[in-house]
Design an enzyme around this catalytic site. Structure first.
Site: not given
Length: 664
Positions: A399, A468
């Site tokens: 990322e 999440h």
């Protein structure tokens, strides 16, 4: 060695190499003196001992090539041709500095010479360099990006992520590791299991070599060969230059980690001593030549100090300049087609991406699984087949690396859409988002902008448990230099991206996971929407319900339930979380005089707290009672469905809070 690789060691050339090194050394000596006089403040990292690298590598580059440096970048800037006057003024923090006084010692920027700045974050410039090179690769430009960093950076994830991307995507980057033996105060043997750094690059398949960084000719030969190779192949090259810094890590450093004998031994074979001595010994130059150089440099430094001393301090009235770029006018709403089509939120986002790519060839999408897989939430399904692998670009699971590459590509003129699979993964890219994307315009005095869009899924409700299910958009809304959007409707899901891509600043778009399957009617001609204003989704006179994103439709449902009790609630969809549209909020409160804020973030330090504070500051006298809020409970989001639903705002909680506001 070919003619293009081999430097010509004629009199003019050797004098130029020597002049560059002496210029850098004497400039740094003067900066150290000025620091003790408190005319230069903050951290000051000097380049003494490493001059041979900048003096030999940078002149081998073309004017169109780009440079990314470290916090020890004064020498790089001078070698690149950034005027010494403006560099010194920047060190003083004066408005005439090359970054307008906004950057200081660690953040020297100069757009005129394609100098993309120093970077105070160890390894932080590597992804930026990769992105600049990616833009050249995609645009077919025959440029090289030179990226300088110390050996301490090789322990950072951004080093490895960028090298992997550079080799994977054939990026024309010259990586220059200035291995001075110490990462701040830690000797390399204490921090690296492999101390021969170039082997790390070779492990990624990158052509790499090591050279004596104290030998200006050896470095120049290696640099010219590497640059020629990059231009020929378009592939990266890695150059490890073994060198030594004669001074402390910074002027705060007491240097207790190394003894004076070690420093003295390295000084004896320093780059200026060796090269000047060799030139004199072989009769290539005379002492009078050295004397002339020293006198010229002394005069240049005196002029630079005088320029900085006479420079002006930026007026406080312009404090807020260079946070955002010139703001574009709100887009004109498209003429409706009159034909409504059934679609989903997911499809609306996809069509927004497709529209953008058809409209502007600079736009491309990259992220984890956006291509062959079609996106984690199937948003980009089919786009790779239509636009190809170059513009729908699958990335590794890195990322920070690919977000930084998006930032660099944007700074070089592209219009990237970076997809971070989920908001929690964005934390791995936090350095690049906050320390580079949000600050580069400010630190460069407005010279560089980052017209980048970052999309990410956010929110809870799918039983994905604590890691999440975050709602962190309020965190990002805290950061100056960013714009933060939360599209809830089909029109916004499709149209916000259009407007965001025309914005000069980084825009973060948070798509709530519970909206992707939402379906409804949308005008076939739906187009760009204003991303700066909140929207009143339901009018009312008794109470203002303020919300955004995934909570909008729960709030609208709550308003319908309240209407059955005779309470007419007005529902405001914030849409933009940074900047907040205070005017729409206050206009509603002036009418209703009561408010409940619905925010899926946690209560402590939440966006709702910021909105409440603004209401108190600007609209207290409108109110007939305290502002209330409905937020997620102060727990990590649980996995069991009943606990997850209990943890986040629900219709019944909103209704209860509204009734309490009305004294019912």
């Amino acid at each position: 060695m070919s003619a293009i690789d081999k430097p010509r060691l004629d009199r003019a050339h050797v004098l130029d190499l020597l002049r560059q090194m002496i210029r850098i050394r004497r400039f740094e000596d003067k900066c150290a003196e000025l620091y003790t006089q408190e005319k230069i403040r903050g951290f000051l990292h000097l380049y003494d001992g490493e001059e041979a690298i900048a003096a030999s590598v940078i002149p081998a580059l073309r004017e169109t090539d780009r440079i990314v440096a470290t916090y020890r970048e004064h020498g790089h800037a001078l070698a690149r041709g950034v005027p010494m006057t403006t560099v010194m003024a920047e060190m003083f923090g004066k408005a005439e500095g090359c970054s307008g006084g906004r950057g200081g010692s660690m953040h020297i920027f100069d757009a005129a010479t394609n100098f993309y700045g120093g970077n105070a974050i160890v390894g932080g410039g590597l992804p930026l360099a990769g992105g600049l090179a990616l833009a050249d690769r995609m645009q077919g430009a025959a440029n090289v990006t030179a990226c300088f960093f110390g050996e301490g950076a090789v322990a950072e994830g951004e080093f490895h992520e960028t090298l992997n991307l550079a080799e994977l995507w054939d990026l024309p980057v010259l990586f220059v590791c200035e291995n001075n033996g110490y990462a701040m105060g830690s000797a390399i043997a204490r921090t690296e299991s492999e101390t021969e750094i170039f082997h790390k690059a070779q492990a990624y398949g990158i052509e790499a070599e090591r050279v004596d960084g104290m030998d200006v000719v050896a470095v120049e030969v290696a640099a010219r060969r590497a640059i020629a190779r990059i231009r020929e192949t378009g592939r990266p090259h890695f150059l490890e230059c073994n060198t030594y810094r004669f001074r402390a890590h910074s002027m705060f450093d007491a240097q207790l980690y190394r003894d004076k004998d070690e420093v003295a031994a390295w000084r004896a074979r320093g780059p200026i001593v060796r090269f000047q001595g060799w030139l004199l010994e072989n009769g290539l130059i005379h002492q009078s030549d050295v004397d002339v150089i020293e006198a010229q440099v002394a005069a240049e430094i005196a002029e630079a100090v005088d320029f900085a001393e006479r420079g002006s301090w930026e007026p406080v009235e312009t404090l807020e300049h260079h946070v955002l770029g010139p703001q574009p006018a709100p887009p004109a709403p498209p003429d409706p087609a009159g034909k409504m089509v059934e679609t989903t939120y997911r499809e609306a986002v996809k069509q927004g991406i497709r529209d953008a790519m058809l409209r502007d060839e600079r736009v491309f999408l990259m992220g984890e699984d956006v291509g062959a897989y079609g996106g984690c939430y199937a948003v980009s399904k089919g786009l790779m087949a239509e636009f190809g692998e170059d513009r729908i670009r699958d990335t590794p699971l890195s990322e920070s690396g690919f977000t930084g590459a998006g930032i660099g590509a944007a700074a070089a003129g592209m219009r990237p859409i970076v997809e971070l699979m989920t908001v929690n993964f964005s934390l791995l890219a936090l350095d690049q988002i906050i320390n580079t994307a949000a600050t580069i315009r400010h630190m460069s005095g407005g010279q560089f902008g980052v017209p980048l869009v970052i999309r990410m899924a956010t929110g809870a409700g799918k039983q994905l448990a604590a890691q999440h299910s975050h709602s962190l958009e309020g965190w990002y809304a805290h950061i100056p230099g960013l714009k933060v959007l939360a599209p809830a409707t089909l029109e916004d899901a499709r149209g916000m991206l259009w407007t965001a891509l025309e914005d000069p600043d980084p825009v973060l778009i948070f798509e709530n996971v519970m909206l992707y399957n939402m379906s409804g009617q949308i005008d076939e001609a739906a187009g760009p929407v204003d991303i700066s204003k909140a929207a009143v989704r339901r009018t009312g006179k008794d109470l203002s319900l303020i919300t955004y994103g995934g909570s909008l439709f729960k709030t609208l449902e709550a308003a319908e339930a309240l209407a059955k009790d005779g309470i007419e609630a007005e529902v405001i969809d914030l849409r933009s979380l940074r900047p907040l549209d205070d005017a729409t909020i206050l206009a509603s409160l002036e009418k209703t005089r009561r408010s409940v804020i619905v925010d899926e973030g946690w209560r402590s330090g939440s966006l709702s707290a910021e909105i409440m504070a603004r209401i108190m500051e600007q609209g207290f006298w409108f109110l007939d009672g305290p502002v209330a809020r409905v937020c997620s409970e102060e727990v990590p989001i649980p996995y069991p469905a009943h606990l997850e639903q209990a943890a986040i705002p629900q219709v019944e909680k909103i209704v209860a809070a509204a009734r309490a506001q009305m004294g019912r």
